[in-house]
Design an enzyme around this catalytic site. Structure first.
Site, PDB file in Angstrom:
ATOM      1  N   GLU A 438       0.839  -1.188   0.000  1.00  0.00           N
ATOM      2  CA  GLU A 438       0.000   0.000   0.000  1.00  0.00           C
ATOM      3  C   GLU A 438       0.880   1.247   0.000  1.00  0.00           C
ATOM      4  OE1 GLU A 438      -1.281   1.181   3.704  1.00  0.00           O
ATOM      5  OE2 GLU A 438      -2.429   2.854   2.919  1.00  0.00           O
ATOM      6  N   ASP A 511       0.280  -0.724   6.292  1.00  0.00           N
ATOM      7  CA  ASP A 511       0.677  -0.091   7.544  1.00  0.00           C
ATOM      8  C   ASP A 511      -0.005  -0.729   8.743  1.00  0.00           C
ATOM      9  OD1 ASP A 511       2.501   1.671   6.585  1.00  0.00           O
ATOM     10  OD2 ASP A 511       1.041   3.279   6.232  1.00  0.00           O
ATOM     11  N   ASP A 513      -1.660   0.404  10.991  1.00  0.00           N
ATOM     12  CA  ASP A 513      -2.657   1.306  11.577  1.00  0.00           C
ATOM     13  C   ASP A 513      -4.039   0.985  11.013  1.00  0.00           C
ATOM     14  OD1 ASP A 513      -2.581   2.183   8.992  1.00  0.00           O
ATOM     15  OD2 ASP A 513      -1.626   4.116   9.446  1.00  0.00           O
ATOM     16  N   ASP A 515      -5.830   2.510   8.777  1.00  0.00           N
ATOM     17  CA  ASP A 515      -5.896   2.561   7.309  1.00  0.00           C
ATOM     18  C   ASP A 515      -5.328   1.292   6.693  1.00  0.00           C
ATOM     19  OD1 ASP A 515      -7.090   4.979   7.310  1.00  0.00           O
ATOM     20  OD2 ASP A 515      -5.264   6.139   6.872  1.00  0.00           O
TER      21      ASP A 515
END
Ligand code: 1YM
Length: 651
Positions: A438, A511, A513, A515
């Site tokens: 990503e 990531d 996180d 997202d």
């Protein structure tokens, strides 16, 4: 008149009688020799057709306004009994033949209820003329009818031939007709009735004749089913019935109707969120016109025109936009069109295509005026419908472009790989890894940090398509999924072929996180829906990037969890409480330099990979539905509960 004259006259009458008798017997014979010519087939379908013929006569009586209740029973031995509370069949002697009208109806071919004129005419199939055919194809049949409101009359036939003339069977004040028959096993491949088949057809007729009560009962041994079918809402309720289990776009079914001369038409319609082509059911004089015809053509044309006019008028389409197509406007639509007319012309292969052009004008007019008015008066419904159609139009355009681009790039077949893919040198899939990364900067680091002998990198960025809410053609046309489909080499959905898979490790690197969890979930949804064997075979992994970076002087270490961070920082301190350890959180993959990324996340010697498993496919399915489905609330709740564990998303 002399004795001789009298004798001659009598002989002449007998001859007429004999002649007509012979004609009738020949007719019955013809039906029995070629049953297919009269009922289409002697299969189980033809068997059920017998019931519809008799029921149709009762429905005609309801259409004429005299009958409100029809009962159908399957009796022991697969005998059928049909009862109505209509006027009864006329019982007087028919001049031409010298026998009762009842007998004529049940023995003379093509002599249905359309005796003389004055009555409504219902064409199509054997409508109204089928009683004699059913009789000819039944081992036995009895008619009981009360026409005068006093006398119940009866007649029995064997294979179409009367056992005796119509005769009294007691007194009764209740009018109506009961026909009982046993289909002839010499004719039919099977004589066993299917309850569901009869139920479906009778329910359809109940929907088409609002307020008419039709009951069906199975009285065979061991059975005991019973259904009461009566729909005051008519075809409106039919649309609701057809839409059961689907999500409507607007709560109320739209209903418009109109009449001109002897013809009338009514239309009920409702949009659902489904992506399938429209489900348009049309009927002419209660006959399902599966081949369509003038009523359907009128509806589709007018619908397309009205919806486009509305969209232009309300500036929902820009001047530069093309018109919405019929397909766009029919996506997710369920509609029932019912027309009634005199002298219906049935055409087509199966005689189920309505040919009367005046009906096209009638239906077109109703939709043009009344649907347009409805949209004006119900702006929120109109907007919901337009949103749906415009979405469908965009999807179709995207699919068209995707197909063109596939053709241009000659995609899968040519072996040409997408630009976003940095491939590896190795060609043995078992040794190859594909990192799906990503973000562009992370992609750049991964390309530089990788071992290009066996590691390929596919960069993705931006918001990914939610495949759960998308049409299949949209997926193929999607600028992120398309390169991945080509890179993996397997194709999707029905065409998926695991043998063509180019990498045996597909590693989603996102990531640590929310997202990242989001994009990972979206990718997993795609694999789950369109490439499920990839998960089942254990080819899909999630990379585990570190969460923390710890620095003491020139020493740099990383940690993958809070616990590890604490442990590593203690180790680095070496029992020396005054040492300063600089601890920072990795904000994203893009922050890592290529070397760091290799060391922490990509080096097969050091990295951690989580294999995505499908131990419990049902559970996964549920999670995907919660996360990706129509309902927003459960998704919110799930994300709030699970965001913190996102990196451990093991499905
Ligand atoms: C269980 C089957 O056949 N009911 C029935 C049939 C007829 C009438 C009423 C009827 C029709 C008319 C006038 C007319 C039929 N009559 C004829 C014929 N139920 C069932 N109920 N009066 C009564 O169409 O004008 C044929 S069918 F020819 F005698 F008029």
């Amino acid at each position: 008149m002399t004795e001789i004259d009298k004798r001659q006259e009598q002989t002449a009458a007998e001859e007429v009688y004999d002649e007509s008798q012979i004609r009738i017997l020949k007719g019955i014979e013809a039906v029995r020799v070629r049953p297919g010519m009269y009922i289409g087939t002697t299969s189980v379908r033809g068997l059920h057709h017998l019931v519809y013929e008799i029921v149709d006569n009762a429905i005609d009586e309801a259409l004429a306004g005299y009958c409100t209740k029809i009962g159908v029973e399957i009796l022991e031995g697969d005998v059928i009994r049909v009862t109505d509370n209509g006027r009864g069949i006329p019982t007087g002697i028919n001049e031409e033949t010298g026998v009762s009208t009842v007998e004529v109806v049940y023995t003379v071919l093509h002599a249905g209820g359309k005796f003389g004129d004055g009555g409504y005419k219902v064409a199509g199939g054997l409508h109204g003329v089928g009683a004699s055919v059913v009789n000819a194809l039944s081992e036995w049949l009895t008619v009981e009818t009360n026409f005068d409101g006093e006398d119940l009359m009866e007649q029995r036939y064997s294979r179409g031939v009367p056992d005796y003339p119509l005769r009294p069977k007691g007194k009764s004040a209740v009018r109506g007709t009961t026909v009982t028959f046993k289909p002839d096993p010499e004719i039919f491949e099977t004589t066993v009735f299917d309850y569901e088949t009869l139920l479906t057809r009778l329910r359809e007729q109940a929907f088409l004749n609002a307020g008419l009560a039709i009951s069906l009962a199975d009285r065979r041994e061991g059975a005991g089913r019973h259904d009461e079918l009566c729909y005051e809402g008519g075809i409106r309720e039919y649309v609701k019935f057809l839409n059961e289990g689907k999500t409507p776009v607007h709560s109320e079914v739209i209903y418009v109707s109109g009449a001109k001369g002897d013809s009338m038409a009514e239309i009920a319609m409702q949009y659902t969120t489904a992506f399938n082509d429209g489900n348009i059911q049309s009927f002419a004089n209660n006959i399902n016109t599966t081949e369509g015809g003038m009523h359907e053509a009128g509806f589709k044309n007018a619908l397309t025109r009205v919806v486009n006019q509305y969209a232009r008028g309300k500036k929902l389409l820009k001047d530069s936009d093309k018109n919405l197509s019929g397909d766009d406007i029919q996506e997710g639509l369920t509609a029932v069109i019912s027309v009634k007319l005199t002298d219906a012309q049935f055409e087509g292969q199966t005689k189920t295509k309505l040919g009367n052009s005046e009906i096209r004008t009638l239906v077109d007019g109703i939709v043009s005026d009344k649907l347009a008015a409805f949209l004006e008066e119900n702006p929120s419904v109109a907007r919901a419908i337009l949103t749906k159609a415009i979405d469908a139009s965009r999807a179709r355009e995207a699919a068209r472009k995707a197909r063109e681009s596939v053709r241009r790039k000659t995609g899968l077949e040519s072996g040409q790989m997408p630009e976003k893919l940095q491939d590896c040198n190795e060609r043995d899939p078992a040794l190859c890894e594909l990192y799906v990364v990503e973000g562009d900067s992370a992609g750049g680091s991964a390309i530089q940090g990788r071992d290009s002998r066996f590691q390929a990198i596919l960069s993705m960025w931006g918001k990914m398509l939610n495949v759960e809410k998308a049409r299949k053609d949209k997926i193929f046309g999607n600028d992120k999924l398309y390169p991945m489909i080509v890179a993996l080499g397997t194709g999707i959905g029905d065409e998926f072929d695991v043998e063509k898979l180019r990498y045996h490790k597909i590693i989603i690197m996102a990531d640590a996180d929310v997202d990242g969890a989001h994009i990972r979930t979206l990718l997993l949804t795609f694999f789950f829906r369109y490439m499920r064997p990839l998960i089942e075979s254990g080819y899909v992994y999630s990379a585990v990037p570190p969460l923390y970076k710890l620095i003491r002087g020139k020493t740099v270490r990383v940690a993958y969890s809070d616990e590890e961070r604490d442990r590593v920082s203690a180790e680095m301190r070496e029992n020396n409480p005054n040492v300063k350890i600089d601890i920072s959180r990795f904000k994203g993959l893009g922050e890592m330099n290529p070397h760091e990324l290799w060391e922490t996340t990509m080096d097969p010697e050091k990295r951690t990979l989580r294999r995505i498993t499908m131990d419990d496919a049902l559970r996964a399915d549920h999670i995907f539905n919660v996360l990706m489905g129509e309902e927003v609330e459960p998704r919110k709740a799930w994300i709030e509960e699970n965001a913190q564990y996102a990196v451990n998303l093991d499905i």
